[in-house]
Design an enzyme around this catalytic site. Structure first.
Site: not given
Length: 738
Positions: A15, A18, A429, A632
């Site tokens: 769970c 843990c 850009d 880019d």
């Protein structure tokens, strides 16, 4: 201090608490910088100082914390990711099969006990005053609770030794309470709840099976990535072919790839030509033509030609390995929204145990009887579900990152999804993003005031451009080479970022310049003719570069870059999402506005130098915009970092270098739209999952404590609450357009 990252699988986590416990244990260790333990994938991502710790000592912290490490066979470093995941896949399938077998046998042993709920069948034969049928029930219940349910008791004991509790503690307490109360009741001659203890174990085992199966489906895209790797290569040694394991291939080796075969490793075509299906990398189905000098990538498919490839990257240096690593680390990360769930998970089980004790006392002290008090307390214990909280975020992230990878979109970290939730503006850009990034010389213009021919202007400009790596300079240089221009020898070369290049003619000792308007202004060059070139419509859209000889502005060169075919459509669809669109560029205002008008972009930030771009993004953020910046790649790194969400349009080879949160493996603007959609849908799914996980526990626990739910109904609800969260995450696949 040397930072090192490792990912390893943890066994025994049942769970969210843990995962929280393991994170806490790791963070307390000296030399560990960051930790993320993922309950859904059962993995830990740990960054540590390898001068203070090694991998085994990091893993020992987990073992000392009461959990186990899944040990895989030692894979060869060349194929680490593929083999590692293959081993994990086998291990996962074994667990799935084991869960199913345990459920089936538990159900078979529990069915006779279910009959007790419908009809009280007795044999009439008594042993020590107890009917033989009840002895049979006791044997069956003991097998179910202590054999098929042993995993829960074992982990509960482990947790108790550390003075901790988790979901196993709740299941163990609930079933053992029901079992031992029933044992006591049988010998007193009153009714017990053996069927309750058995059915709780059976239903939870069924829930565990479905949880494992659906979580496996959530990571299906990742598994498919892992399976793409090639096991063998056809090595060319002294002109002869030799099939060898992929681990034996080294950089510089020559390999042969025939039609319909996968390319084993990253490299460069040295002989032959073919078309290659790169859809596994980019998500683009159209094949890419490859000739001598072309780059190729491992796991892509050679379609119709025989090619010889010189290997450039092996093992974890390949693009596929980098993609796998990026996706795996993103899946291991946690979105900021998960912090609240983690805090609650850390205290969840002790709170539930307290509520169960309070429930027992309330019912018992109000005179409802010991039996009723016990059964309502058991219902509280087994209905509580920390699993749903633990699975809410990671399963959605696993599906989102996996879907992205399948479509050529890499999410580098988990918070990418949260960053996209309230975006208001997308800033593109221009060069290489809205345009194809392949500028061509459109026009060479001579200034009539000076006696310089177009050929002479091109010769001076291309000689300057030869020494620069700027895309415009490279385009000019390639154009001059095609025209067979004889380049001039230059000395004292200098490049000024965002302006241009300058040097001195070695023969005549004359200063020369090639650059934009800003360079002319800084050099105090007379600008009247330059303004005519910039403002004039005669030469259309294009970037204007100016050529200076001494102090004379002798000419201009116009370069144009084609817009991406999909740019206008993508911008239109982003506008439909009520997003503002802006373009940022170093180009002059008139050129930028012409491009923006053609694409339907309303806001233009022109004549912005490279180092000023991030400042412009910062200004937009301060003005209240939540900005997505699309650039880019490496050149736009500061802006990608500054934006709320950075999307890098970069080639596959730049994966590890990009600064953005999202990397597009294909230079296609449609992927920007897809990336935003996947981000927003994934985050919306995370919120839905967390809501239902919180809502379930907030409603179910009070109902159980009020005696309105039996333990069997409670166990059914608990088992399927976590499954429902995973199934909702899987809906991401159907909610995103292709």
């Amino acid at each position: 201090m040397n930072k090192k990252k490792i990912i390893f699988k943890i066994a025994g986590m049942t769970c969210a608490s843990c995962a929280v416990s393991n994170e806490k244990a790791l963070r307390q260790a000296k030399g560990i910088f960051s930790v993320s333990v993922n309950f859904a994938s059962k993995k830990a991502l740990v960054e540590y100082d390898d001068e203070l710790l090694d991998e085994e000592r990091v893993k020992k912290i987990i073992v000392d914390n009461g959990y186990d490490i899944v040990r895989e066979k030692e894979p060869h470093k060349m194929n680490h990711h593929m083999e590692m995941e293959g081993g994990e896949h086998d291990h996962g399938q074994e667990d799935l099969n084991k869960n199913w077998k345990f459920f089936l046998w538990s159900l078979i042993f529990s069915l006779p006990l279910l009959l007790e709920m419908v009809a009280k069948i007795r044999s009439g034969m008594n042993i020590y005053g107890i009917d033989l049928i009840m002895w049979l029930h006791l044997v069956l219940a003991t097998i179910v609770v202590f054999y098929f349910g042993w995993r829960f008791h074992r982990m509960a004991v482990k947790q108790a030794k550390k003075l901790r509790a988790n979901m196993d503690t709740l299941i163990s307490l609930g079933t053992l309470t029901a079992y031992f109360y029933s044992l006591w009741a049988i010998f007193l001659g009153v009714e017990g709840y053996l069927e309750t203890a058995s059915i709780i174990i059976t239903l939870i085992l069924l829930g565990k099976y479905f949880e494992a199966k659906s979580t496996g489906q959530a990571s299906e895209a990742m598994k498919k990535l892992m399976e793409l790797g090639v096991k063998k290569a056809r090595l060319i040694v002294l002109g002869k072919e030799k099939e060898v394991p992929i681990e034996e291939v080294k950089k510089g080796d020559l390999i042969l790839v025939k039609p319909s075969e996968k390319i084993p490793l990253d490299g460069e075509v040295k002989e032959g030509q073919s078309s290659v299906d790169e859809s596994m990398l980019t998500g683009e189905s159209l094949p890419v033509e490859k000739r001598i000098g072309s780059k190729v990538y491992g796991a892509t498919i050679n379609q119709d030609g025989v090619i010889k490839i010189e290997v450039k990257q092996t093992g974890e240096g390949t693009v596929l390995a980098q993609i796998i690593k990026t996706v795996e680390e993103a899946q291991m990360g946690k979105a900021p929204i998960q912090k609240l769930a983690d805090k609650i998970s850390g205290i969840f089980v002790p709170v539930v145990i307290s509520i169960a004790i309070a429930t027992f006392l309330l019912w018992y002290l109000t005179g409802q009887g010991f039996s009723v008090a016990i059964i309502n307390a058991v219902a509280v214990l087994v209905i509580a579900c920390p699993c749903a909280l633990g699975l809410a975020t990671p399963t959605a992230i696993m599906v989102g990152t996996g879907l992205g990878a399948k479509r050529g979109i890499l999410f580098k970290n988990a918070d990418s999804f949260e960053r996209a939730k309230n975006i208001t503006m997308v800033v593109f850009d221009k060069t290489g993003t809205l345009t194809q990034g392949l500028p061509k010389v459109k026009e060479v213009i001579s200034n009539p005031e000076f006696n310089f021919s177009k050929d002479k202007i091109l010769k001076i400009a291309s000689s300057l451009a030869k020494n620069s790596e700027h895309p415009l300079s490279r385009a000019l240089y390639e154009y001059a080479k095609e025209k067979k221009v004889e380049f001039k020898a230059l000395v004292n070369f200098k490049e000024i970022k965002g302006e241009g290049v300058m040097a001195e003619c070695e023969e005549h000792k004359v200063p020369l310049m090639l650059g934009n308007k800003k360079m002319l202004e800084d050099g105090e060059i007379f600008l009247n003719w330059a303004k005519e070139i910039i403002l004039g419509d005669k030469w259309g859209i294009g970037t204007r570069l100016f050529v200076v000889h001494g102090k004379d502005l002798i000419g201009s060169i116009i370069l144009a870059d084609k817009l991406r075919l999909e740019a206008k459509e993508v911008i239109g669809k982003l506008k439909e999402k009520d997003l503002k669109i802006a373009m940022i560029t170093g180009d002059n205002k008139k050129t930028a506005e012409s491009v923006a008008k053609e694409l339907g972009i309303d806001r233009v930030l022109a004549e912005v130098l490279p180092h000023e771009k991030s400042e412009e993004i910062r200004k937009l953020t301060k003005a209240g915009e939540r900005v997505v910046f699309v650039g880019d790649g490496i050149n736009d790194a500061p802006s990608l970092v500054e934006a709320e969400l950075g999307i890098a349009m970069g080639s596959a080879t730049d994966i590890a270098k990009e600064a953005g949160q999202i990397i597009l493996l294909e230079n296609n603007l449609k992927k920007v739209l897809e990336a935003i959609e996947i981000s927003q849908i994934t985050f919306r799914t995370i919120k839905q999952n967390l809501f239902w996980a919180f809502f379930y526990n907030a409603v179910a626990i009070p109902l159980a404590s009020l005696g309105l739910l039996s333990p069997i109904i409670a166990a059914s609800a608990m088992s399927f609450s976590s499954v429902s969260v995973v199934l909702n995450s899987l809906r991401i696949y159907s909610r995103t357009r292709k």
